[in-house]
Write an enzyme that holds these catalytic residues in place. Structure first.
Site: not given
Ligand code: ADP
Ligand code: MG
Length: 310
Positions: A11-12, A127, A210, A272
């Site tokens: 997302g970022n 979802k 994704k 992931k």
């Molecule tokens: P995307 O980058 O695909 O949008 P998300 O934002 O949904 O993914 O998921 C990534 C986020 O998950 C990280 O930025 C972090 O805040 C969170 N997260 C949850 N559990 C963990 C973990 N065990 N280790 C690292 N990050 C984690």
């Molecule tokens: Mg995200």
């Protein structure tokens, strides 16, 4: 030696709305161009949560306020999001490459991903999608066969299934572009979910994760590496707790133990790590890397990130 890499953007990499995306893709393009400059072959995939949400809300509003229009199927909204994100991303990447003196075509492939109609996810849609609704609007959707949940007093929301990806319909297109030296953006938003009905592909109201779609595509194009770029530099156990520990290098076996212990949040880090494990185990020599968008180059150089390999 150049590697064949699938980069899955989180997302970022794209921001939450049109102006944010215009800015975000510039930085994202730099991270991707760093890897192309090093001689790697790259296929890029990306999430689409905020973008498909925006499109779905807009199309729903249109149907509600102008009787000339009907609701847009979710599969159509995903297709629109792939087009709009691909447009911004491919142009940002083209420009960044040209600025570095690299002449490479960048193209976006509208990608359909076939799912299994018997996938258990269809029995249990989880979802949430689109805006909150009134009871009357919810009842109309239920009458059409959609699933709706009540969200703790905030109203009703539609929920859809998140089935696993099976085949990538445009796989040969992706491979051909890659083989001719181009940079490809594919499987955006996890792909447009379809089920195969003989020669017909029927769009289904679902959302494919994704990270799983990227993992599938990486296996099918026989990539060496799956890089999942997100908002953290490394994966952690005991994430956010005083005893948090960042992981640098883990085996699929160890990752599975941590999964079982519940260290990774469902819907964010869990898919992931699951995708990384599946890819790392899919053939000898393959590995996955999870790291921060801005650290992609350092990650591939082995300087940071969480690597999962046998
Ligand atoms: P995307 O980058 O695909 O949008 P998300 O934002 O949904 O993914 O998921 C990534 C986020 O998950 C990280 O930025 C972090 O805040 C969170 N997260 C949850 N559990 C963990 C973990 N065990 N280790 C690292 N990050 C984690
Ligand atoms: Mg995200």
């Amino acid at each position: 030696m150049g590697k064949k890499i699938v980069i899955a953007l989180g997302g970022n990499a794209l921001g939450n709305n049109l102006p944010e995306q215009m800015v975000a893709v510039k930085e994202t393009a730099k991270a991707i161009a760093d890897l192309i400059e090093e001689g790697h072959e790259v296929v890029v995939s990306h999430g689409n949560g905020p973008q498909v949400g925006m499109i779905q809300k807009a199309m729903t509003w249109l149907a509600k306020n102008d009787s000339k229009y009907t609701l847009a199927p979710l599969s159509v909204c995903v297709a629109m999001s792939q087009g709009y994100i691909g447009y911004d991303l491919q142009n940002a990447l083209r420009e960044e490459l040209l600025n570095r003196g690299i002449k490479k075509a960048v193209s976006t492939v509208l990608t359909q991903v076939a799912v299994d109609p018997e996938d258990p996810a269809f029995q249990n849609p989880t979802k949430p999608i689109g805006a909150f609704m009134s009871k009357e609007e919810a009842d109309q959707l239920i009458a059409k066969g959609d699933h709706v949940v009540e969200d703790a007093g905030r109203g009703y929301r539609r929920v859809v299934a998140s089935p696993r990806p099976r085949d990538i319909v445009e796989l040969d297109v992706v491979k051909a572009l890659l083989e001719s030296g181009q940079v490809v953006i594919a499987c955006g938003g996890g792909g447009i979910p379809v089920i195969e009905q003989g020669n017909h592909l029927k769009g289904v109201p679902a959302v494919i994760d994704k990270d799983f779609a990227s993992c599938r595509m990486a296996q099918l194009i026989q990539a060496d590496c799956l890089i999942i770029l997100t908002a953290v530099e490394k994966v952690a156990v005991n994430f956010g707790k005083p005893n948090q520990m960042w992981l640098s290098d883990i085996t699929p076996e160890l990752a599975r133990e941590y999964i079982a212990e519940g260290h990774f949040a469902p819907g964010s880090m869990l898919p992931k790590v699951e995708a990384a494990v599946e890819f790392a185990e899919s053939a000898p020599g393959r590995y996955a890397l999870i790291t921060l968008l801005e650290k992609a180059k350092d990650g591939i150089a082995g300087k940071t990130g969480t690597t999962i390999h046998q």
